[in-house]
Design a protein around this motif. Structure first.
Motif, PDB file in Angstrom:
ATOM      1  N   TRP A  39       6.454  -5.244  -8.646  1.00 15.66           N
ATOM      2  CA  TRP A  39       5.994  -4.814  -7.329  1.00 15.66           C
ATOM      3  C   TRP A  39       6.772  -5.530  -6.224  1.00 15.66           C
ATOM      4  O   TRP A  39       7.210  -4.909  -5.252  1.00 15.66           O
ATOM      5  CB  TRP A  39       4.487  -5.053  -7.202  1.00 15.66           C
ATOM      6  N   LEU A  49       3.309  -2.122   6.098  1.00 14.32           N
ATOM      7  CA  LEU A  49       2.845  -0.850   5.534  1.00 14.32           C
ATOM      8  C   LEU A  49       3.491  -0.596   4.177  1.00 14.32           C
ATOM      9  O   LEU A  49       2.823  -0.155   3.235  1.00 14.32           O
ATOM     10  CB  LEU A  49       3.146   0.306   6.491  1.00 14.32           C
ATOM     11  N   ILE A  50       4.776  -0.869   4.077  1.00 15.90           N
ATOM     12  CA  ILE A  50       5.469  -0.711   2.793  1.00 15.90           C
ATOM     13  C   ILE A  50       4.881  -1.677   1.771  1.00 15.90           C
ATOM     14  O   ILE A  50       4.627  -1.308   0.619  1.00 15.90           O
ATOM     15  CB  ILE A  50       6.989  -0.937   2.963  1.00 15.90           C
ATOM     16  N   PHE A 107       1.836  -3.023   1.509  1.00 21.58           N
ATOM     17  CA  PHE A 107       0.513  -2.651   1.013  1.00 21.58           C
ATOM     18  C   PHE A 107       0.510  -1.291   0.318  1.00 21.58           C
ATOM     19  O   PHE A 107      -0.116  -1.132  -0.737  1.00 21.58           O
ATOM     20  CB  PHE A 107      -0.518  -2.688   2.133  1.00 21.58           C
ATOM     21  N   SER A 108       1.204  -0.321   0.882  1.00 17.11           N
ATOM     22  CA  SER A 108       1.188   1.012   0.272  1.00 17.11           C
ATOM     23  C   SER A 108       1.925   1.027  -1.069  1.00 17.11           C
ATOM     24  O   SER A 108       1.520   1.737  -1.995  1.00 17.11           O
ATOM     25  CB  SER A 108       1.773   2.061   1.222  1.00 17.11           C
ATOM     26  N   SER A 109       2.992   0.236  -1.192  1.00 19.11           N
ATOM     27  CA  SER A 109       3.721   0.218  -2.465  1.00 19.11           C
ATOM     28  C   SER A 109       2.853  -0.343  -3.591  1.00 19.11           C
ATOM     29  O   SER A 109       2.983   0.066  -4.742  1.00 19.11           O
ATOM     30  CB  SER A 109       5.018  -0.579  -2.340  1.00 19.11           C
ATOM     31  N   TYR A 110       1.956  -1.249  -3.267  1.00 19.51           N
ATOM     32  CA  TYR A 110       1.025  -1.801  -4.251  1.00 19.51           C
ATOM     33  C   TYR A 110       0.174  -0.679  -4.858  1.00 19.51           C
ATOM     34  O   TYR A 110       0.079  -0.533  -6.078  1.00 19.51           O
ATOM     35  CB  TYR A 110       0.139  -2.856  -3.577  1.00 19.51           C
ATOM     36  N   PHE A 111      -0.445   0.117  -3.975  1.00 20.56           N
ATOM     37  CA  PHE A 111      -1.304   1.200  -4.440  1.00 20.56           C
ATOM     38  C   PHE A 111      -0.508   2.286  -5.142  1.00 20.56           C
ATOM     39  O   PHE A 111      -0.915   2.787  -6.187  1.00 20.56           O
ATOM     40  CB  PHE A 111      -2.109   1.791  -3.276  1.00 20.56           C
ATOM     41  N   ILE A 112       0.628   2.631  -4.575  1.00 20.61           N
ATOM     42  CA  ILE A 112       1.454   3.679  -5.177  1.00 20.61           C
ATOM     43  C   ILE A 112       1.908   3.251  -6.575  1.00 20.61           C
ATOM     44  O   ILE A 112       1.863   4.049  -7.516  1.00 20.61           O
ATOM     45  CB  ILE A 112       2.643   4.036  -4.269  1.00 20.61           C
ATOM     46  N   THR A 122      -7.573   0.340  -8.989  1.00 18.47           N
ATOM     47  CA  THR A 122      -6.565  -0.285  -8.131  1.00 18.47           C
ATOM     48  C   THR A 122      -7.220  -0.992  -6.948  1.00 18.47           C
ATOM     49  O   THR A 122      -6.851  -2.121  -6.611  1.00 18.47           O
ATOM     50  CB  THR A 122      -5.545   0.762  -7.657  1.00 18.47           C
TER      51      THR A 122
END
Length: 193
Positions: A88, A112-113, A115-120, A159
């Motif tokens: 990650w 934003l990248i 936090f969003s990359s974690y979920f994605i 998640t």
């Protein structure tokens, strides 16, 4: 004391009584067994029903033992955490490499990248493959508590629950951590590998 057992057994379902006198017999006191057997006689429960339900219960217990034997250790879970965190962070590093940290707008984009990359990462990998990179390495996969493939919603809950404080150390105290317990999932050995 015997009347207490009779009262308790009279409130049990037929299935519960049959389970008590067959499959779970060694878990009860002799007086409780006697009371359950007496209640079965009073209800005129057919022997064929007792045999059929006993066989079904025995099969379920055996299936659960086999499923539980496929569950993995806390050490494997720790390896997943380390490997997936590294992967990650590499994804975040690649995606944010060209951002200017002195520019507030680009910093916001970076967050934003992040936090969003974690979920994605987790949602995509566990929905599509039932695995993350860490699980590929240890040859394991995520499944529902009953052994079936988890739905998209289960993975999303899983998640989000990873963000619960102390989730990562909850595996030290039980085989399933918070994100497994709340999403009703677990990790087992992948026999297809």
């Amino acid at each position: 004391m015997n009347s207490d057992f009779k009262d308790v057994m009279s409130k049990r379902t037929d299935e519960e009584l049959i389970k008590i006198v067959t499959v779970d017999r060694n878990k009860y006191q002799p007086l409780a067994i006697e009371s359950a057997e007496e209640e079965i006689k009073n209800r005129n429960i057919d022997n064929s029903k007792i045999e059929k339900l006993s066989a079904e219960l025995t099969t379920k217990i055996e299936e659960k033992k086999i499923f539980d034997s496929k569950k993995i250790s806390s050490l494997s879970r720790f390896i997943h955490f380390i490997v997936d965190t590294i992967v990650w962070f590499l994804i975040v590093a690649i995606l944010t490499f060209s951002l200017n940290t002195n520019d507030d707008f680009q910093m916001l984009i970076g967050y934003l990248i992040f936090f969003s990359s974690y979920f994605i990462y987790y949602v995509f990998m566990e929905t599509k493959y039932q695995k993350t990179v860490g699980k590929f390495i240890t040859k394991t996969k995520v499944v529902k508590s009953n052994g079936t493939k988890p739905e998209f919603g289960d993975i999303v809950i899983r998640t989000f629950c990873r963000l619960i404080p102390f989730d990562r150390i909850s595996f030290l105290f039980s085989q399933n951590g918070f994100h497994d317990r709340f999403s009703e999932t677990t990790i087992i050995k992948d026999e297809n590998n």
